[in-house]
Scaffold this active site. Structure first.
Site, PDB file in Angstrom:
ATOM      1  N   ASP A  28       9.106 -31.824  43.037  1.00 33.53           N
ATOM      2  CA  ASP A  28       9.620 -30.482  42.758  1.00 33.53           C
ATOM      3  C   ASP A  28       9.642 -29.722  44.079  1.00 33.53           C
ATOM      4  OD1 ASP A  28      10.324 -27.984  41.758  1.00 33.53           O
ATOM      5  OD2 ASP A  28       8.928 -28.045  40.087  1.00 33.53           O
ATOM      6  N   PHE A  37      13.292 -26.577  33.637  1.00 32.15           N
ATOM      7  CA  PHE A  37      11.931 -26.925  33.236  1.00 32.15           C
ATOM      8  C   PHE A  37      12.003 -28.262  32.513  1.00 32.15           C
ATOM      9  CE2 PHE A  37       7.963 -27.182  31.184  1.00 32.15           C
ATOM     10  CZ  PHE A  37       7.092 -26.432  31.960  1.00 32.15           C
ATOM     11  N   ARG A  90       4.837 -35.508  27.730  1.00 32.35           N
ATOM     12  CA  ARG A  90       4.853 -36.484  28.825  1.00 32.35           C
ATOM     13  C   ARG A  90       5.414 -37.820  28.358  1.00 32.35           C
ATOM     14  NH1 ARG A  90       1.855 -34.818  33.254  1.00 32.35           N
ATOM     15  NH2 ARG A  90       0.178 -33.348  32.845  1.00 32.35           N
TER      16      ARG A  90
END
Length: 183
Positions: free
Chosen positions: A108, A158, A171
Site C-alpha cells: 500500500d 479499501f 482475509r
C-alpha cells in the site's frame, strides 16, 4: 460486528480480481521467484497476519529448497488506518548471510514493508527480496522503495481478500474485493 452486518457489507463489495486471476498471478510470481532464488536456499519470511494467505498459495509453487519463518510487524492491528510500526514477533532464524524472501499481502504505502526490509539488512541478510500479492495504485508510496515481485495491481480502494482484512474479517476471501464506504 454481527454476522448479518458483515454479510451485508460483503454483499456490497465489488470483485476487482477474481480467484482464478489471482491463481494465475501466484503462478507468475512463483516463476519469477524461482528464476532468482532457486539455487540460493532462501529463508522465506511470512508477514503475519495478512501474508499468511499469499504464502499459503505461493509456497507450494516454489519447488526448490527453502526455509520458512515468520515475523509480525504492523501499523494497523484491527484498525482501518495505519499508525506507528509495532514489532509483535521477529524471525527465529538468524538472517546473517541469508537470502531472504519476504511475502506479504499488499504493498500500500510501503512503510511497513520498507521497515521490515531495513531490519533484515541490519540483521545481516545477504539479500532481501519482497513478494506481494497486491500493489495498490496511488501516489502515497514511500520514496525509493518497491517490492521485487507483484501479483496484481489494483485501484486505490479499501481492499479485502487474499489476506487483506476489514477489522480482522474477510482475509479468507478468494480474489480481491473493494468494500464500499466502511464505518
Amino acid at each position: 460486528m454481527q454476522a448479518a452486518e458483515l454479510n451485508a457489507l460483503r454483499a456490497r463489495a465489488e470483485c476487482l480480481v477474481d480467484g482464478a486471476s489471482m491463481e494465475a498471478a501466484y503462478d507468475r510470481l512463483a516463476e519469477s521467484i524461482r528464476s532468482d532464488l532457486a539455487d540460493r536456499i532462501p529463508l522465506v519470511l511470512v508477514v503475519m497476519t495478512g501474508g499468511v494467505i499469499a504464502a499459503g498459495k505461493l509456497l507450494p509453487r516454489l519447488d526448490f529448497p527453502l526455509e520458512i519463518d515468520y515475523l509480525h510487524a504492523t501499523r494497523y492491528g484491527e484498525a482501518t488506518r495505519g499508525g506507528e510500526l509495532r514489532w509483535l514477533a521477529r524471525p527465529r532464524h538468524s538472517l546473517a548471510g541469508r537470502h531472504v524472501l519476504i511475502i506479504d499481502d499488499i504493498f500500500d504505502e510501503g512503510v511497513t514493508l520498507k521497515a521490515i526490509v531495513e531490519a533484515c539488512r541490519i540483521e545481516g541478510a545477504a539479500s532481501v527480496r519482497c513478494a506481494v500479492a497486491v500493489d495498490k495504485r496511488h501516489g502515497r508510496k514511500v520514496e525509493g522503495f518497491l517490492p521485487d515481485y507483484v501479483g496484481v495491481e489494483v485501484p486505490d480502494r479499501f481492499l479485502v481478500g487474499e489476506g487483506m482484512d476489514y477489522r480482522g474479517y474477510f482475509r479468507n476471501l478468494n480474489g480481491i474485493h473493494a468494500l464500499p464506504d466502511t464505518p
